[in-house]
Design an enzyme around this catalytic site. Structure first.
Site, PDB file in Angstrom:
ATOM      1  N   TRP A 192       0.841  -1.190   0.000  1.00  8.37           N
ATOM      2  CA  TRP A 192       0.000   0.000   0.000  1.00  8.37           C
ATOM      3  C   TRP A 192       0.888   1.257   0.000  1.00  8.37           C
ATOM      4  O   TRP A 192       1.883   1.323   0.715  1.00  8.37           O
ATOM      5  CB  TRP A 192      -0.913  -0.008   1.241  1.00  8.37           C
ATOM      6  N   ASP A 360     -15.847   9.170  -0.250  1.00 12.34           N
ATOM      7  CA  ASP A 360     -16.432   8.480   0.895  1.00 12.34           C
ATOM      8  C   ASP A 360     -17.184   9.449   1.819  1.00 12.34           C
ATOM      9  O   ASP A 360     -16.858  10.624   1.894  1.00 12.34           O
ATOM     10  CB  ASP A 360     -15.265   7.833   1.664  1.00 12.34           C
ATOM     11  N   LYS A 469     -16.352   5.755  -8.628  1.00 14.08           N
ATOM     12  CA  LYS A 469     -15.039   5.328  -8.148  1.00 14.08           C
ATOM     13  C   LYS A 469     -15.323   4.096  -7.295  1.00 14.08           C
ATOM     14  O   LYS A 469     -15.920   4.208  -6.227  1.00 14.08           O
ATOM     15  CB  LYS A 469     -14.371   6.422  -7.327  1.00 14.08           C
ATOM     16  N   ASP A 471     -14.274   1.273  -5.049  1.00  9.24           N
ATOM     17  CA  ASP A 471     -13.145   1.004  -4.154  1.00  9.24           C
ATOM     18  C   ASP A 471     -13.252  -0.403  -3.562  1.00  9.24           C
ATOM     19  O   ASP A 471     -14.319  -1.025  -3.581  1.00  9.24           O
ATOM     20  CB  ASP A 471     -13.136   2.059  -3.034  1.00  9.24           C
ATOM     21  N   CYS A 517     -10.424   1.129  -7.927  1.00 10.44           N
ATOM     22  CA  CYS A 517      -9.508   1.522  -6.857  1.00 10.44           C
ATOM     23  C   CYS A 517      -9.523   0.404  -5.838  1.00 10.44           C
ATOM     24  O   CYS A 517     -10.560  -0.206  -5.598  1.00 10.44           O
ATOM     25  CB  CYS A 517     -10.012   2.822  -6.235  1.00 10.44           C
ATOM     26  N   ASP A 539      -2.625   5.343  -3.352  1.00 14.22           N
ATOM     27  CA  ASP A 539      -3.057   6.359  -2.389  1.00 14.22           C
ATOM     28  C   ASP A 539      -1.917   7.326  -2.087  1.00 14.22           C
ATOM     29  O   ASP A 539      -2.128   8.355  -1.472  1.00 14.22           O
ATOM     30  CB  ASP A 539      -3.498   5.687  -1.077  1.00 14.22           C
TER      31      ASP A 539
HETATM   32  C1  GLA Z   1      -9.330   4.378  -0.092  1.00 14.28           C
HETATM   33  C2  GLA Z   1      -9.049   5.086  -1.382  1.00 14.28           C
HETATM   34  C3  GLA Z   1      -9.014   6.586  -1.149  1.00 14.28           C
HETATM   35  C4  GLA Z   1     -10.338   7.015  -0.565  1.00 14.28           C
HETATM   36  C5  GLA Z   1     -10.640   6.234   0.690  1.00 14.28           C
HETATM   37  C6  GLA Z   1     -12.025   6.523   1.193  1.00 14.28           C
HETATM   38  O1  GLA Z   1      -8.283   4.509   0.808  1.00 14.28           O
HETATM   39  O2  GLA Z   1      -7.868   4.629  -1.960  1.00 14.28           O
HETATM   40  O3  GLA Z   1      -8.746   7.270  -2.346  1.00 14.28           O
HETATM   41  O4  GLA Z   1     -11.347   6.834  -1.522  1.00 14.28           O
HETATM   42  O5  GLA Z   1     -10.530   4.847   0.479  1.00 14.28           O
HETATM   43  O6  GLA Z   1     -12.322   5.843   2.355  1.00 14.28           O
END
Ligand code: GLA
Length: 721
Positions: A192, A360, A469, A471, A517, A539
């Protein structure tokens, strides 16, 4: 009647073009041809299919010796160990990495596949193999992408026998390198916030395994390999490469046998894998794509990028250039509400942003990462009138509206979990391991799949959402599955169901775009890229770190799919870099802004407006052009990348200085991919002065960039006259 000469001339490429797939019946030999590579196989006298060649283009099959079947070297070294069997089943005297392994209901495991028949259909070849006893078949499917220089392999296993079988391994195929070189393996690994770290190392006898056992593609390794002749460089030397299209547990085994073969077998990870096949059932492997470059690693990447743009992405060349995006996450984290988002949207629109994405925090009781995942209803305190007013307002500002979702997950503190605790992945009566306070939904279950599809479909129907997006913020744990015959099927069915949800959603909402993502770059591969427009690279948006991450990413994936944001500083590593530097780093992909615009000064906004306008002038070249990595961030203080448009009319050079010492000026940067005879009008991006320079001079003598100090950067725009 005589055919006019001109007509013959015009028709020549069609009339005399060699077929992409050729079969020589006398030699029982198959030759596959792309414009830049060839691949040959033959059926040996025992009926085994042998790999005969993979490398630069060959134009006649006559030159290739037929498959002989080799010979037994000793009673310990059977012929099967040395013949480069194209698709090795575990059976008979075979000891290398198998491509398929099964157990029958009666306990029998031996599987010996011989050639049965084949079919050629244009650029497609199917070779049907059959077990020497049972009606168990494997069809090897090959598709030749001629101009792109890529061959796709998949394998279809069919149980037409009378008893059930258990599949323990199904690989997509094996790639063989020519004998006798000191090969070197390139791969990317990471974690990460540190994805896509490129490593090269010598291949020695033994097996090196790259894989994911985490349920998703994973940050740790990416399903890609490149093998070079030991001395390839960025623009020269021979490179063989391949990538899997699979977003679940995958495995690539790079094996140098004691018989000096180098073979790469890849497909579904065999770890904890099982797939039962009743009589009449079948299982298909994910695709494994392979190619060859005579122009080093740069040539490899340009081939991959072009292939992704034309043949992998959902709308191929019809898909629009990626719009400039704004994302609220780093500005607001979970503290989203309508007034706050409206105000960010106004500021973003003024800068020239085209797609506004709310991240989020907009749903359920999602005020932090401890609650709310799974409850995909709009939070009434934050958005008393639903999302419609915000989405419409964003549209009225001339931007598309996008929304963050994490559909595969659930917080134990959510209404969904309280109603369906059994939907979360778990092992009966055992603790459920949380990561980021969340559990993974068992999407292998069809009821869960249907529920998630409905949630997303409802959102996309109710609101003018152009973009999700999507995730996925943790890997699997305790992958149990109650009341099914084979719980291990979860790994496979989960991925198939995720793919199905996306495919159905896209079919029903044809304008919808998706970003993949997974806590940054945890789900990037050619399988997901058939279903999404872009991927979140990492990230880690800290610009200097990003140069390295983007360098590794660009080996495999096109700049068009690489989301890259400008964010505030200090960022990760507590490092601060100038806004211009951050922009130029992010402008090498699909540009986004993730900064807190409420904190930007008027000067920041002016700079950003200028950079976004400049980006719009060059984004076609960056996103869909040819990339030349002139100076690698792994090599020294100066990093330089050049992008040349498909038609050759525009080129852009980006250069970044890490830290200057001893007043040393950066060396001249020699450009690539230009026409030496042409003249180019050269201009520093954002400055008025222009100078005309020949392609020959730019490529031979190079350009001197005036960079000094730490984190300095520049970009040159070249327009061909
Ligand atoms: C992950 C994504 C971020 C963001 C957060 C939201 O970490 O990679 O870009 O969207 O979640 O909780």
């Amino acid at each position: 009647m005589r055919t006019p000469a001109l007509l013959l001339l015009l028709l020549a490429p069609v009339l005399f073009a060699q077929p992409r797939v050729e079969y020589s019946a006398s030699k029982k030999l198959f030759l596959l041809r792309t414009d830049s590579s060839s691949y040959a196989m033959g059926v040996n006298p025992r009926g085994e299919v042998q790999n005969l060649y993979w490398g630069g283009p060959l134009w006649r099959s006559d030159d290739i010796p037929a498959a002989t079947g080799g010979r037994e070297l000793s009673s310990f070294d059977p012929a099967q160990s040395v013949i480069n069997e194209e698709f090795e089943a575990w059976g008979g005297t075979r000891y290398l990495e198998p491509a398929v392994k099964i157990t029958r209901a009666d306990g029998g495991r031996d599987l010996v596949l011989h050639y049965a028949s084949h079919k050629i259909d244009g650029d497609n070849l199917s070779i049907i193999l059959k077990d020497v006893v049972d009606d168990i078949f494997v069809t090897l499917n090959y598709r030749v992408f001629g101009p792109e220089g890529i061959i796709r392999k998949t394998a279809l296993l069919e149980n037409k026998s009378k008893q059930p079988i258990h599949v323990e391994s199904l690989q997509s195929g094996t790639w063989y390198l020519p004998h006798g070189e000191d090969y070197r393996l390139s791969y990317v690994h990471g974690r990460w916030a540190a994805e896509s770290q490129l490593t090269r190392e010598a291949i020695h006898t033994g097996t090196k395994v790259l894989e994911s056992r985490k349920g998703h593609t994973s940050h740790n390794f990416n399903p890609w390999f490149a093998i070079d002749d030991g001395s390839a460089s960025e623009e020269s030397g021979r490179v063989w490469f391949g990538a899997l299209g699979w977003s679940g547990n995958w495995r690539i085994a790079v094996e140098q046998t004691p018989y000096s073969q180098v073979r790469v077998t890849g497909g579904l990870n065999t770890f904890d894998f099982a797939a039962p096949l009743k009589p009449g059932e079948s299982l298909e492997s994910p695709p494994f794509y392979g190619g060859y470059s005579e122009n080093g690693f740069g040539g490899m990447s340009r081939r991959m990028h072009r292939f992704e743009l034309t043949d992998i992405l959902p709308h191929g060349l019809q898909s629009r250039l990626r719009p400039v995006l704004y994302n609220s996450w780093e500005a607001t984290t979970f503290a989203v509400d309508e007034p706050g988002q409206r105000s960010l949207a106004e500021k973003a629109a003024k800068l020239g942003v085209e797609l506004f994405v709310m991240d989020d925090g907009w749903f359920g009781k999602r005020n932090n990462d401890r609650a709310g995942l799974g409850d995909w209803t709009v939070n009434p305190q934050k958005f008393p009138n639903g999302l419609e007013p915000l989405a419409k307002y964003v549209n009225s500002l001339g931007m598309d509206f996008g929304l963050w979702v994490e559909p595969e997950m659930v917080n134990p503190d959510s209404d969904l979990y309280r109603a369906h605790p059994d939907w979360a992945m778990h092992s009966t009566d055992r603790p459920r391991s949380e990561l980021r306070n969340q559990l993974v939904l068992n999407l292998a279950r069809n009821d869960v799949k249907e529920y998630i599809f409905e949630v997303l479909d409802k959102l996309a129907t109710q609101y003018p959402i152009r973009y999700f997006k999507w995730d996925m913020n943790r890997p699997f744990a305790e992958p149990g599955w109650e009341n099914v015959a084979e719980p291990k099927e979860l790994w496979l069915k989960y991925v198939k169901n995720v793919y199905e949800i996306i495919d159905r959603l896209r079919a029903k909402h044809p304008n919808l775009e998706i970003e993949s993502c997974s806590g940054g770059g945890g789900r990037i591969d050619l399988g997901i890229l058939q279903r999404v427009e872009e991927v979140w690279t990492s990230d880690n948006t800290e610009a200097f770190d990003r140069l390295g991450i983007q360098y590794g990413f660009s080996q495999i994936y096109a700049p068009k799919v690489m989301s890259a944001w400008v964010t505030d500083v200090p960022n990760m590593n507590s490092r601060s870099t100038p806004l211009r530097y951050r922009f130029l780093v992010a402008m090498q992909g699909a540009l986004g802004i993730g900064a807190n615009l409420n904190k930007w000064t008027a000067a920041d906004a002016t700079m950003a407006t200028g950079m976004i306008a400049a980006y719009k002038q060059i984004r076609g070249t960056v996103q869909e052009g040819n990339l030349y990595r002139l100076l690698s961030p792994q090599a020294g203080e100066l990093t330089a990348n050049e992008y040349v448009s498909q038609d050759g009319k525009q080129a852009v050079l980006f250069a970044f200085l890490h830290s200057q010492q001893y007043r040393q000026s950066p060396p001249a940067i020699r450009l690539a991919g230009l026409d030496p005879k042409a003249t180019y009008r050269v201009q520093v991006v954002g400055q008025p002065n222009k100078q005309d320079v020949s392609g020959a001079f730019l490529m031979q003598s190079g350009v001197t960039v005036r960079l000094a100090g730490d984190y300095d950067s520049t970009a040159l725009l070249l327009e061909r006259l």
